[in-house]
Design a protein around this motif. Structure first.
Motif, PDB file in Angstrom:
ATOM      1  N   ALA A 342       0.840  -1.211   0.000  1.00  0.00           N
ATOM      2  CA  ALA A 342       0.000   0.000   0.000  1.00  0.00           C
ATOM      3  C   ALA A 342       0.869   1.253   0.000  1.00  0.00           C
ATOM      4  N   VAL A 345       2.296   1.757  -3.585  1.00  0.00           N
ATOM      5  CA  VAL A 345       1.307   2.302  -4.528  1.00  0.00           C
ATOM      6  C   VAL A 345       1.066   3.784  -4.250  1.00  0.00           C
ATOM      7  N   SER A 346       1.105   4.166  -2.955  1.00  0.00           N
ATOM      8  CA  SER A 346       0.804   5.562  -2.603  1.00  0.00           C
ATOM      9  C   SER A 346       1.908   6.525  -3.041  1.00  0.00           C
ATOM     10  N   HIS A 382      -4.206   3.416  -9.428  1.00  0.00           N
ATOM     11  CA  HIS A 382      -3.651   3.085  -8.112  1.00  0.00           C
ATOM     12  C   HIS A 382      -4.474   1.987  -7.439  1.00  0.00           C
ATOM     13  N   ALA A 383      -5.804   2.126  -7.492  1.00  0.00           N
ATOM     14  CA  ALA A 383      -6.673   1.146  -6.824  1.00  0.00           C
ATOM     15  C   ALA A 383      -6.555  -0.232  -7.476  1.00  0.00           C
ATOM     16  N   LEU A 386      -3.173  -1.732  -6.357  1.00  0.00           N
ATOM     17  CA  LEU A 386      -3.176  -2.134  -4.943  1.00  0.00           C
ATOM     18  C   LEU A 386      -4.036  -3.378  -4.737  1.00  0.00           C
ATOM     19  N   CYS A 387      -5.191  -3.423  -5.388  1.00  0.00           N
ATOM     20  CA  CYS A 387      -6.069  -4.596  -5.266  1.00  0.00           C
ATOM     21  C   CYS A 387      -5.352  -5.839  -5.793  1.00  0.00           C
ATOM     22  N   TRP A 412     -11.396   3.141  -4.503  1.00  0.00           N
ATOM     23  CA  TRP A 412     -10.502   2.752  -3.426  1.00  0.00           C
ATOM     24  C   TRP A 412     -10.564   1.230  -3.302  1.00  0.00           C
ATOM     25  N   VAL A 413      -9.877   0.657  -2.326  1.00  0.00           N
ATOM     26  CA  VAL A 413      -9.796  -0.801  -2.199  1.00  0.00           C
ATOM     27  C   VAL A 413     -10.397  -1.226  -0.865  1.00  0.00           C
ATOM     28  N   TRP A 425      -8.871   0.629   2.112  1.00  0.00           N
ATOM     29  CA  TRP A 425      -7.486   1.052   1.855  1.00  0.00           C
ATOM     30  C   TRP A 425      -7.527   2.196   0.851  1.00  0.00           C
ATOM     31  N   SER A 427      -5.751   4.066  -1.784  1.00  0.00           N
ATOM     32  CA  SER A 427      -4.549   3.759  -2.583  1.00  0.00           C
ATOM     33  C   SER A 427      -3.669   4.982  -2.825  1.00  0.00           C
TER      34      SER A 427
END
Length: 661
Positions: A342, A345-346, A382-383, A386-387, A412-413, A425, A427
């Motif tokens: 995470a 990715v951020s 990003h999502a 991350l997923c 988002w995730v 989460w 992302s």
């Protein structure tokens, strides 16, 4: 330039050995005797040093000596993005012209050469870069069957001078068949394309996605001598996906040569069959999706306003099912925990797709290769990444599509724990939130959990195997119950329908996922470079204000533990080491003195840009422009590297001074 004594003696020793090896002393004696005999008149009995050096230079002896001394070549020059380390020693050998690759004679390879480009008309007026001048560059990134390659950067021009070759192993990821020499018929069944992404990097280091192209390489199987030349027309991305940006000349060659080539009729028939099969699967999924949507609207007419996203456009303007943008992705040894994933990715940059003219947001869900090569993308990119990483770590993860405050669309995730715990989460920041739903049927005075997350509504959730539309009376996140087995709350899509158009289904137009690449940034070197640049910028800024600058190196060093603790907290959510830092600062600041510190975080490595941002903060400006008695300044930079050369940069400015009342 001064060298430390041990380096100077080492250099003298190397030069001495080189002179002995070339018998330079003997050659000088010969030249000396010859010069005295031929060029000196009887009245001139003395020979000056300048005369001797001139004679040696005329005979090329000095040039021979200098040619023998070479710096160590950087074999990773094509991969490095940070400044190369200074060479620490010399060798007396010629540098290799090309880095050689070991070829296994029992394997089949595709040699792909890029032999220049043409018709990049946007750069028609681009002036020729002067030697040493920083200019905008093109870089070509390739992915084929779990292998990634990157070309050398070339200056942007109407006819960019790409001259690169890439050796692609055909059976890289098939361990069972890897030992076989694959024949033409077997290769014809390998439908993975070569994904090519063209990136432009401007003079400030900002990257732009220029083109994304899927090369059908199997035409080489029907080519005479196993060699074929292809002119690939690259189209733009997003709103310009129908506009040509340029042409690449590509040469494909099989190694070893095929014993028997296929006929062009066989290859074209195979391509036609694959296209028909894929088109039929996509048509059937579209029919099913329309039916599912009609049923969803019949549950409640207001569902029409919910953000239920079944298809999304990629960078080439192609509509793909959203489930195809996600699949389990293992990071190998590059990432150790879901929270580290995470954090990674951020720190990838956040940038919305460009829109020509005013108006709303341009939708563009990038393929993973385009997102990683560009090192930035929108919240959907990003999502999705991350997923995919969380799925790779064995969690039940979903991408959520909904809105934030003021109705702004957002993704988002979400992960579902085995005990039913729902965790959101973000992302873009790496933040995690536990979801505790509010029960709207509770009495008014009953205490309700206060949501900390920024999300307002949720329309649907999906991963690589499942898709659910939210059919609860309200789509507000705070009242949502995530019981995915209850079809009265979440309307599911058929898993078989999703599987038919998403890998690991059969032939598919969806590109395979590339592996993550390790960082090529040297954290220590980059940290030092940025720190030196910031010291110069601070000194210049204070000089303009009529202030002198005295740096305290020890105080700068003491800031390191704080920066390490900040990054650890961002990654794990746990704060550690603060007591030791505070104790060290108290000991370093004498009685009657004041200490001030200001930490700030960036995801880029541009020192000048970071300094301009810091000056906009009144707290930081107060430190940088500090006036007083016995003012001592400190700055510390710590670069934390992540895969794909992403990095988190922490900077801390500090000062100590005598408090004068």
């Amino acid at each position: 330039m001064s060298l430390p004594p041990e380096k100077a003696s080492e250099l003298k020793q190397i030069i001495h050995q080189q002179l002995l090896k070339m018998d330079v002393h003997g050659r000088i004696r010969e030249v000396l005797a010859e010069t005295i005999r031929e060029e000196l008149a009887p009245e001139h009995q003395q020979l000056s040093t300048e005369d001797l050096i001139k004679a040696l230079r005329q005979r090329g002896i000095i040039d021979d000596v200098m040619k023998g001394l070479k710096f160590v070549p950087d074999v990773n020059e094509t991969e490095r993005t940070s400044a190369p380390k200074p060479s620490t020693h010399f060798v007396d050998r010629e540098p290799p012209v090309l880095k050689k690759t070991n070829i296994d004679p029992t394997r089949r390879y595709l040699y792909l050469q890029v032999l220049g480009g043409k018709a990049f008309l946007e750069h028609l007026q681009e002036p020729e870069p002067l030697p040493g001048q920083i200019c905008s560059t093109f870089t070509l990134c390739l992915h084929f069957r779990n292998q990634r390659f990157r070309s050398k950067p070339v200056p942007c021009a109407c006819e960019p001078d790409f001259q690169d070759g890439f050796l692609l192993e055909i059976h890289k990821d098939s361990l069972g068949d890897g030992s076989k020499m694959v024949d033409a018929t077997t290769m014809l069944s390998i439908c993975d394309p070569v994904h090519m992404v063209l990136i432009k990097t401007d003079t400030f280091g900002e990257t732009t996605l220029v083109a994304s192209y899927f090369l059908e390489w199997r035409s080489v199987l029907a080519a005479e001598n196993g060699i074929t030349n292809v002119a690939v027309e690259l189209l733009g991305v997003g709103t310009e996906s129908k506009v040509s940006v340029g042409v690449l000349n590509i040469r494909l060659e099989m190694y070893p040569q095929l014993n028997k080539t296929l006929s062009s009729e066989i290859t074209s028939t195979q391509f036609t069959l694959e296209r028909q099969k894929t088109a039929e699967k996509e048509r059937l999924f579209l029919v099913y999706a329309k039916q599912w949507w009609r049923e969803y609207l019949q549950i409640r007419p207001t569902h029409n306003a919910r953000l239920v996203k079944i298809f999304a456009q990629d960078e080439n303007g192609v509509n793909r099912p959203v489930c195809s943008y996600v699949r389990p992705l293992r990071a190998g040894r590059l990432l150790d925990t879901p929270r580290q994933a995470a954090r990674f990715v951020s720190v990838l940059g956040h940038e919305r797709a460009a829109v020509i003219g005013g108006g709303g947001k341009q939708e563009q869900w990038c393929t993973l290769l385009a997102f990683l090569c560009r090192n930035k993308g929108d919240c959907e990119d990003h999502a999705n990444l991350l997923c995919s990483l969380l799925l790779g770590f064995g969690l039940e993860a979903f991408v959520c599509v909904g809105t934030k405050a003021k109705g702004v669309p957002h993704t988002w995730v979400m992960t579902c724990g085995s005990d039913g715990t729902i965790t959101f989460w973000e992302s873009l920041t790496g933040h995690r939130y536990i979801h505790r739903p509010v029960n709207p049927d509770d009495p008014p005075l009953a205490e309700q959990p206060k949501p900390l997350y920024p999300y307002r509504t949720i329309g649907c959730i999906f991963n690589h195997q499942k898709f659910f539309g939210n059919c609860q009376p309200s789509d507000a996140v705070e009242v949502c119950v995530f019981d995915l087995h209850d079809e009265s709350k979440w309307k599911p899509m058929s898993g078989e329908a999703i599987k038919s158009v998403c890998p690991p289904g059969a032939t598919s137009s969806v590109p395979p996922f590339p592996p993550l690449c390790a960082s090529t940034i040297d954290a220590a070197v980059t940290s030092n470079e940025m720190e030196v640049q910031l010291r110069i910028l601070v000194s210049e800024h204070r000089k303009d204000l009529g202030l002198s600058t005295v740096w305290d190196d020890q105080l700068s060093y003491l800031l390191s533990p704080a920066l390490a603790a900040y990054e650890l907290e961002r990654t794990t959510g746990v704060s550690a080491g603060n007591e030791e830092f505070q104790d060290a600062v108290r000991r370093a600041v004498p009685d009657g003195h004041t200490f001030k510190g200001f930490p700030i975080h960036f995801v880029h490595r541009n020192a000048r840009r970071a300094f301009a941002t810091c000056l906009r903060s009144p707290f930081c400006e107060e430190i940088i422009c500090c006036r007083g008695d016995q003012v001592r300044l400190a700055v510390r930079v710590r670069v934390f590297t992540y895969p794909e050369s992403a990095c988190a940069v922490w900077i801390m400015f500090a000062c100590k001074y005598r408090s004068v009342l």
